[in-house]
Motif scaffolding. Structure first.
Motif, PDB file in Angstrom:
ATOM      1  N   THR A 110       7.166  24.061  88.754  1.00  0.00           N
ATOM      2  CA  THR A 110       6.000  24.891  88.453  1.00  0.00           C
ATOM      3  C   THR A 110       6.177  26.264  89.089  1.00  0.00           C
ATOM      4  OG1 THR A 110       4.607  22.912  88.479  1.00  0.00           O
ATOM      5  CG2 THR A 110       3.497  25.050  88.604  1.00  0.00           C
ATOM      6  N   PRO A 111       6.392  27.292  88.287  1.00  0.00           N
ATOM      7  CA  PRO A 111       6.624  28.622  88.863  1.00  0.00           C
ATOM      8  C   PRO A 111       5.365  29.224  89.456  1.00  0.00           C
ATOM      9  CG  PRO A 111       6.527  28.749  86.471  1.00  0.00           C
ATOM     10  CD  PRO A 111       6.483  27.290  86.819  1.00  0.00           C
ATOM     11  N   GLY A 112       5.561  30.168  90.368  1.00  0.00           N
ATOM     12  CA  GLY A 112       4.443  30.882  90.957  1.00  0.00           C
ATOM     13  C   GLY A 112       3.986  32.032  90.078  1.00  0.00           C
ATOM     14  N   GLU A 113       2.873  32.630  90.455  1.00  0.00           N
ATOM     15  CA  GLU A 113       2.354  33.770  89.705  1.00  0.00           C
ATOM     16  C   GLU A 113       3.245  34.990  89.949  1.00  0.00           C
ATOM     17  OE1 GLU A 113      -0.189  33.961  87.558  1.00  0.00           O
ATOM     18  OE2 GLU A 113      -0.450  31.791  87.740  1.00  0.00           O
ATOM     19  N   GLY A 114       3.449  35.745  88.896  1.00  0.00           N
ATOM     20  CA  GLY A 114       4.237  36.970  89.028  1.00  0.00           C
ATOM     21  C   GLY A 114       5.447  36.950  88.117  1.00  0.00           C
ATOM     22  N   MET A 115       6.114  38.090  88.039  1.00  0.00           N
ATOM     23  CA  MET A 115       7.289  38.229  87.189  1.00  0.00           C
ATOM     24  C   MET A 115       8.374  38.977  87.956  1.00  0.00           C
ATOM     25  SD  MET A 115       5.757  39.117  83.405  1.00  0.00           S
ATOM     26  CE  MET A 115       5.023  40.684  83.933  1.00  0.00           C
ATOM     27  N   ILE A 116       9.611  38.539  87.781  1.00  0.00           N
ATOM     28  CA  ILE A 116      10.759  39.207  88.373  1.00  0.00           C
ATOM     29  C   ILE A 116      11.572  39.797  87.231  1.00  0.00           C
ATOM     30  CG2 ILE A 116      12.891  38.903  89.680  1.00  0.00           C
ATOM     31  CD1 ILE A 116      11.518  36.586  91.148  1.00  0.00           C
ATOM     32  N   GLN A 117      11.624  41.112  87.165  1.00  0.00           N
ATOM     33  CA  GLN A 117      12.354  41.751  86.085  1.00  0.00           C
ATOM     34  C   GLN A 117      13.205  42.883  86.631  1.00  0.00           C
ATOM     35  OE1 GLN A 117       8.291  42.991  84.433  1.00  0.00           O
ATOM     36  NE2 GLN A 117       9.660  44.537  83.549  1.00  0.00           N
ATOM     37  N   GLY A 118      14.198  43.272  85.867  1.00  0.00           N
ATOM     38  CA  GLY A 118      15.102  44.306  86.334  1.00  0.00           C
ATOM     39  C   GLY A 118      15.581  45.187  85.206  1.00  0.00           C
ATOM     40  N   MET A 119      16.290  46.220  85.572  1.00  0.00           N
ATOM     41  CA  MET A 119      16.923  47.122  84.634  1.00  0.00           C
ATOM     42  C   MET A 119      18.431  46.916  84.722  1.00  0.00           C
ATOM     43  SD  MET A 119      14.393  48.589  83.191  1.00  0.00           S
ATOM     44  CE  MET A 119      14.985  50.076  82.401  1.00  0.00           C
ATOM     45  N   PRO A 237       8.959  33.637  90.047  1.00  0.00           N
ATOM     46  CA  PRO A 237       9.070  33.417  91.491  1.00  0.00           C
ATOM     47  C   PRO A 237       8.620  32.009  91.888  1.00  0.00           C
ATOM     48  CG  PRO A 237       7.036  34.559  91.032  1.00  0.00           C
ATOM     49  CD  PRO A 237       7.708  34.336  89.703  1.00  0.00           C
ATOM     50  N   THR A 238       8.982  31.631  93.102  1.00  0.00           N
ATOM     51  CA  THR A 238       8.502  30.386  93.680  1.00  0.00           C
ATOM     52  C   THR A 238       7.979  30.675  95.087  1.00  0.00           C
ATOM     53  OG1 THR A 238       9.090  28.110  94.274  1.00  0.00           O
ATOM     54  CG2 THR A 238      10.803  29.767  94.568  1.00  0.00           C
ATOM     55  N   PHE A 239       6.938  29.926  95.492  1.00  0.00           N
ATOM     56  CA  PHE A 239       6.360  30.059  96.834  1.00  0.00           C
ATOM     57  C   PHE A 239       6.499  28.718  97.556  1.00  0.00           C
ATOM     58  CE2 PHE A 239       4.352  33.367  94.344  1.00  0.00           C
ATOM     59  CZ  PHE A 239       4.333  34.454  95.202  1.00  0.00           C
ATOM     60  N   GLU A 240       7.733  28.323  97.814  1.00  0.00           N
ATOM     61  CA  GLU A 240       8.015  27.037  98.454  1.00  0.00           C
ATOM     62  C   GLU A 240       8.449  27.176  99.906  1.00  0.00           C
ATOM     63  OE1 GLU A 240      10.507  24.256  96.085  1.00  0.00           O
ATOM     64  OE2 GLU A 240      10.596  25.933  94.675  1.00  0.00           O
ATOM     65  N   ASN A 269       9.964  34.188  96.560  1.00  0.00           N
ATOM     66  CA  ASN A 269      11.396  34.047  96.340  1.00  0.00           C
ATOM     67  C   ASN A 269      11.696  33.844  94.865  1.00  0.00           C
ATOM     68  OD1 ASN A 269      13.006  33.894  99.000  1.00  0.00           O
ATOM     69  ND2 ASN A 269      11.252  32.565  99.435  1.00  0.00           N
ATOM     70  N   ALA A 270      12.892  34.246  94.465  1.00  0.00           N
ATOM     71  CA  ALA A 270      13.322  34.009  93.085  1.00  0.00           C
ATOM     72  C   ALA A 270      13.494  32.514  92.864  1.00  0.00           C
ATOM     73  CB  ALA A 270      14.629  34.740  92.804  1.00  0.00           C
ATOM     74  N   MET A 271      13.089  32.029  91.699  1.00  0.00           N
ATOM     75  CA  MET A 271      13.122  30.600  91.389  1.00  0.00           C
ATOM     76  C   MET A 271      14.507  30.227  90.867  1.00  0.00           C
ATOM     77  SD  MET A 271      10.125  28.564  89.394  1.00  0.00           S
ATOM     78  CE  MET A 271      10.123  26.791  89.187  1.00  0.00           C
ATOM     79  N   ILE A 272      15.379  29.886  91.809  1.00  0.00           N
ATOM     80  CA  ILE A 272      16.787  29.597  91.526  1.00  0.00           C
ATOM     81  C   ILE A 272      17.182  28.344  92.290  1.00  0.00           C
ATOM     82  CG2 ILE A 272      19.157  30.431  91.841  1.00  0.00           C
ATOM     83  CD1 ILE A 272      18.092  33.279  91.520  1.00  0.00           C
ATOM     84  N   LYS A 273      18.043  27.539  91.701  1.00  0.00           N
ATOM     85  CA  LYS A 273      18.555  26.363  92.398  1.00  0.00           C
ATOM     86  C   LYS A 273      20.014  26.131  92.001  1.00  0.00           C
ATOM     87  CE  LYS A 273      16.753  23.106  88.891  1.00  0.00           C
ATOM     88  NZ  LYS A 273      15.861  21.944  88.657  1.00  0.00           N
TER      89      LYS A 273
END
Length: 280
Positions: A110-119, A237-240, A269-273
């Motif tokens: 379950t991801p957290g609120e927010g968006m991680i985006q880049g150029m 993102p994740t808030f773990e 944190n970025a949601m990566i595993k």
């Protein structure tokens, strides 16, 4: 961008003269950057802050190169040759010890609120920590949680780093090949098989990063234009975790640690595993 106020060119392999896709080009003093497209071409603004600057070229699997440039010079149609590194793979010793696969990094679905985006050229790197101090082996898979918004099917490049930079920032590439992938859609985990690359995980852990790359005709950028935001896919993102494990990279400026937290003090944190071999 005015024709006489830009730097244009192509980055190629010094030996084969083949184009180098997705190489980063940065002006050291200007702190601006661009990324080559899939054909090795790039385009960016000339330096404005200093009369002389250094054009820094970094391509995965190649030696870093610096080219001196002067403000006002004709800097179009440059051909920049970079020399390939001879990567020596470490010997993998196999003994009778039992090995099992273990998941490290984000645990939630379950991801957290927010968006991680880049150029193009920007990265988000998450530290996959070996919290129990086990002996690690090869990295089997890496996974990114791709958001449903933006353009989830746009390609991105996978990067894997040792935590050997300043303040344990991402630095040395463990993955020395271009692994460019595209998710089938958003709102789900997207997993990439890393077994063909035989990457041995450092025992303390490693960084897994998403790098936004150029796609189609939008390979030009000057200080990251905002007229086509959002660009590419969006990661969630994740808030773990109670600690900040995510660093962000901007061409021309380098790595910086993200220290945001939510109301309970858990870090953004970025949601990566990753899935890694662990020796019993």
């Amino acid at each position: 961008m005015a024709q006489d106020n830009r730097i244009t060119g192509r980055v190629v392999d010094a030996k084969t003269k083949e184009p180098i896709p997705f190489a980063s080009i940065g002006l050291k003093e200007e702190q601006s950057g661009a990324l080559t497209n899939e054909y090795g071409f790039f385009q960016m603004a000339q330096p404005e802050k200093a009369a002389q600057d250094s054009l820094i070229i970094q391509a995965l699997g190649y030696f870093r190169k610096s080219v001196a440039v002067k403000k006002g010079d004709k800097l179009e149609d440059l051909i920049i040759e970079v020399t390939k590194r001879n990567i020596v793979l470490s010997e993998v010793k196999v003994d009778g010890t039992k090995v099992k696969a273990k998941g490290l990094g984000a645990n939630t679905n379950t991801p957290g609120e927010g968006m991680i985006q880049g150029m193009p050229g920007s990265q988000y790197a998450f530290f996959v920590k070996n919290e129990k101090g086990k002996k690690l082996g090869a990295i089997r898979t890496v996974s990114f949680y791709i958001g449903e918004h933006g353009f989830p099917k746009e390609p991105f490049r996978v990067r894997i780093y040792k935590p050997d930079g300043d303040y344990n920032a991402p630095n040395t590439d463990l993955l020395t090949e271009n692994v460019v992938v595209s998710a089938p859609g958003g709102g789900a985990w997207f997993t990439i098989d890393m077994t063909p690359y035989n990457i041995m995980a450092p025992d303390e852990g490693f960084f897994v990063a998403m790098e936004w790359i150029v796609s189609g005709d939008k390979f030009y950028t000057t200080n990251f234009m905002d007229n086509y935001t959002p660009y590419g896919q969006i990661m969630k993102p994740t808030f773990e975790f109670k600690e900040s494990r995510t660093w962000t990279y901007t061409m021309g400026k380098g790595w910086s640690l993200i220290t945001m937290s939510n109301s309970t003090g858990l870090r953004y944190n970025a949601m990566i595993k990753a899935e890694v071999d662990v020796y019993k």
